[in-house]
Design a protein around this motif. Structure first.
Motif, PDB file in Angstrom:
ATOM      1  N   LEU A  72       0.861  -1.177   0.000  1.00  0.00           N
ATOM      2  CA  LEU A  72       0.000   0.000   0.000  1.00  0.00           C
ATOM      3  C   LEU A  72       0.900   1.229   0.000  1.00  0.00           C
ATOM      4  O   LEU A  72       1.780   1.352   0.853  1.00  0.00           O
ATOM      5  CB  LEU A  72      -0.902   0.033   1.244  1.00  0.00           C
ATOM      6  N   PHE A  73       0.669   2.137  -0.938  1.00  0.00           N
ATOM      7  CA  PHE A  73       1.482   3.354  -1.014  1.00  0.00           C
ATOM      8  C   PHE A  73       0.677   4.546  -0.518  1.00  0.00           C
ATOM      9  O   PHE A  73      -0.449   4.773  -0.969  1.00  0.00           O
ATOM     10  CB  PHE A  73       1.947   3.602  -2.444  1.00  0.00           C
ATOM     11  N   TYR A 101      -1.263  -1.073  -4.329  1.00  0.00           N
ATOM     12  CA  TYR A 101      -2.449  -0.243  -4.185  1.00  0.00           C
ATOM     13  C   TYR A 101      -2.015   1.197  -3.928  1.00  0.00           C
ATOM     14  O   TYR A 101      -1.245   1.467  -3.007  1.00  0.00           O
ATOM     15  CB  TYR A 101      -3.319  -0.732  -3.025  1.00  0.00           C
ATOM     16  N   ALA A 102      -2.528   2.113  -4.745  1.00  0.00           N
ATOM     17  CA  ALA A 102      -2.186   3.531  -4.582  1.00  0.00           C
ATOM     18  C   ALA A 102      -3.159   4.382  -5.382  1.00  0.00           C
ATOM     19  O   ALA A 102      -3.872   3.884  -6.262  1.00  0.00           O
ATOM     20  CB  ALA A 102      -0.758   3.809  -5.044  1.00  0.00           C
ATOM     21  N   PHE A 107       0.746   6.272  -8.745  1.00  0.00           N
ATOM     22  CA  PHE A 107       1.082   5.322  -9.806  1.00  0.00           C
ATOM     23  C   PHE A 107       1.817   6.003 -10.951  1.00  0.00           C
ATOM     24  O   PHE A 107       2.759   5.442 -11.515  1.00  0.00           O
ATOM     25  CB  PHE A 107      -0.183   4.647 -10.339  1.00  0.00           C
ATOM     26  N   ALA A 108       1.382   7.202 -11.305  1.00  0.00           N
ATOM     27  CA  ALA A 108       2.032   7.908 -12.406  1.00  0.00           C
ATOM     28  C   ALA A 108       3.506   8.153 -12.094  1.00  0.00           C
ATOM     29  O   ALA A 108       4.379   7.998 -12.957  1.00  0.00           O
ATOM     30  CB  ALA A 108       1.307   9.226 -12.670  1.00  0.00           C
ATOM     31  N   VAL A 134       1.479  -5.548  -9.818  1.00  0.00           N
ATOM     32  CA  VAL A 134       0.263  -5.257 -10.564  1.00  0.00           C
ATOM     33  C   VAL A 134      -0.418  -4.075  -9.897  1.00  0.00           C
ATOM     34  O   VAL A 134      -0.655  -4.085  -8.681  1.00  0.00           O
ATOM     35  CB  VAL A 134      -0.697  -6.464 -10.591  1.00  0.00           C
ATOM     36  N   LEU A 135      -0.735  -3.044 -10.676  1.00  0.00           N
ATOM     37  CA  LEU A 135      -1.288  -1.817 -10.139  1.00  0.00           C
ATOM     38  C   LEU A 135      -2.790  -1.930  -9.910  1.00  0.00           C
ATOM     39  O   LEU A 135      -3.535  -2.388 -10.770  1.00  0.00           O
ATOM     40  CB  LEU A 135      -1.010  -0.661 -11.099  1.00  0.00           C
ATOM     41  N   HIS A 136      -3.218  -1.475  -8.719  1.00  0.00           N
ATOM     42  CA  HIS A 136      -4.638  -1.418  -8.385  1.00  0.00           C
ATOM     43  C   HIS A 136      -4.939  -0.011  -7.880  1.00  0.00           C
ATOM     44  O   HIS A 136      -4.539   0.348  -6.772  1.00  0.00           O
ATOM     45  CB  HIS A 136      -4.994  -2.441  -7.302  1.00  0.00           C
ATOM     46  N   PRO A 137      -5.621   0.822  -8.663  1.00  0.00           N
ATOM     47  CA  PRO A 137      -5.929   2.185  -8.212  1.00  0.00           C
ATOM     48  C   PRO A 137      -6.945   2.187  -7.086  1.00  0.00           C
ATOM     49  O   PRO A 137      -7.865   1.360  -7.056  1.00  0.00           O
ATOM     50  CB  PRO A 137      -6.487   2.859  -9.464  1.00  0.00           C
TER      51      PRO A 137
END
Length: 261
Positions: A72-73, A101-102, A107-108, A134-137
């Motif tokens: 988590l970010f 997760y962020a 993420f950008a 794996v990115l999760h917005p």
């Protein structure tokens, strides 16, 4: 549920490079503060790493944590993300990417600074590795689940950056906040353990001061509050003696256990 503090220092860390003040030269190990990060372990065994500070490898080795289930970010600042490459040691053994997760702005920044992690076309040379994620917005105020564990992102102001804290059950972790808006306070009702940044004894434009953090902690009313993101302005022992009952400075390696809600 278990909370493990990996690092509790400001972006400079303590001791600060080139500084010979009394705190930076202290022999109390609690006065040595690496950059902020924690691991939250739920009752079902799910481990959530919050942020990837620059000393991440050393921090995980020091506390004996070898695996996590997600990252988590909180936000995009360097002291919270620049240890991301140390996740290689975890993802290479997983056999599967880690969920990250962020918020989209974070993420950008991650994608711009570490394109080799997120570019599907990039293939490491044989015998080399890269972190796999794996990115999760996420959206502040909207809970998400990791292996059955509910996580609530909480928006807090921090200058120009978009920042979230996280609530997991009766635990809330908030760092790099200038204040706790009413909406954030409402999201914190009922927490038993609160982690809150407390930067300096004097006001700061983007962080809670110690006095401001005490005020916010008392407004939340958690049974236990721990201050993090601490500078070399404070000896651990001296600050601990000054703070009101139920509020204490955290230190690197501190483990806090609390019952599930």
């Amino acid at each position: 549920m278990r909370l493990t503090f990996l690092g509790t220092g400001t972006s400079f860390g303590v001791p600060q490079v080139g500084c010979e003040c009394a705190v930076c030269t202290s022999t109390d190990p609690r006065d040595r503060r690496t950059r902020c990060g924690v691991v939250i372990e739920a009752a079902n065994g799910t481990r959530l790493l919050v942020d990837t500070p620059p000393e991440l490898r050393l921090q995980l080795v020091a506390v004996g944590i070898a695996t996590v289930d997600a990252v988590l970010f909180t936000h995009e600042h360097a002291d919270h993300i620049h240890g991301i490459d140390d996740l290689r040691a975890i993802t290479i053994r997983r056999g599967a990417p880690l969920p990250f997760y962020a918020e989209p702005p974070t993420f950008a920044t991650l994608q711009a600074r570490f394109p080799y992690i997120f570019d599907a076309a990039f293939r490491p040379l044989p015998g080399t590795t890269r972190p796999e994620g794996v990115l999760h917005p996420i959206t502040p105020g909207t809970a998400f689940r990791v292996n059955g564990t509910s996580v609530l992102p909480i928006a807090v102001p921090h200058g120009r950056a978009s920042v979230v804290g996280f609530r997991v059950g009766n635990l809330a972790y908030i760092t790099d906040a200038k204040t706790l808006p009413d909406e954030a306070l409402a999201s914190l009702v009922g927490v038993q353990v609160l982690v809150l940044n407390a930067l300096l004894r004097t006001p700061h434009p983007t962080h809670l001061s110690i006095a401001e953090a005490v005020d916010m902690a008392q407004r939340v009313g958690a049974a236990r509050t721990y201050f993090t993101h601490l500078t070399h302005d404070n000896f651990h022992a001296q600050l601990a003696a000054e703070l009101p009952p139920g509020i204490a400075p955290a230190h690197d390696g501190l483990v806090v256990d609390l019952p599930e809600p």
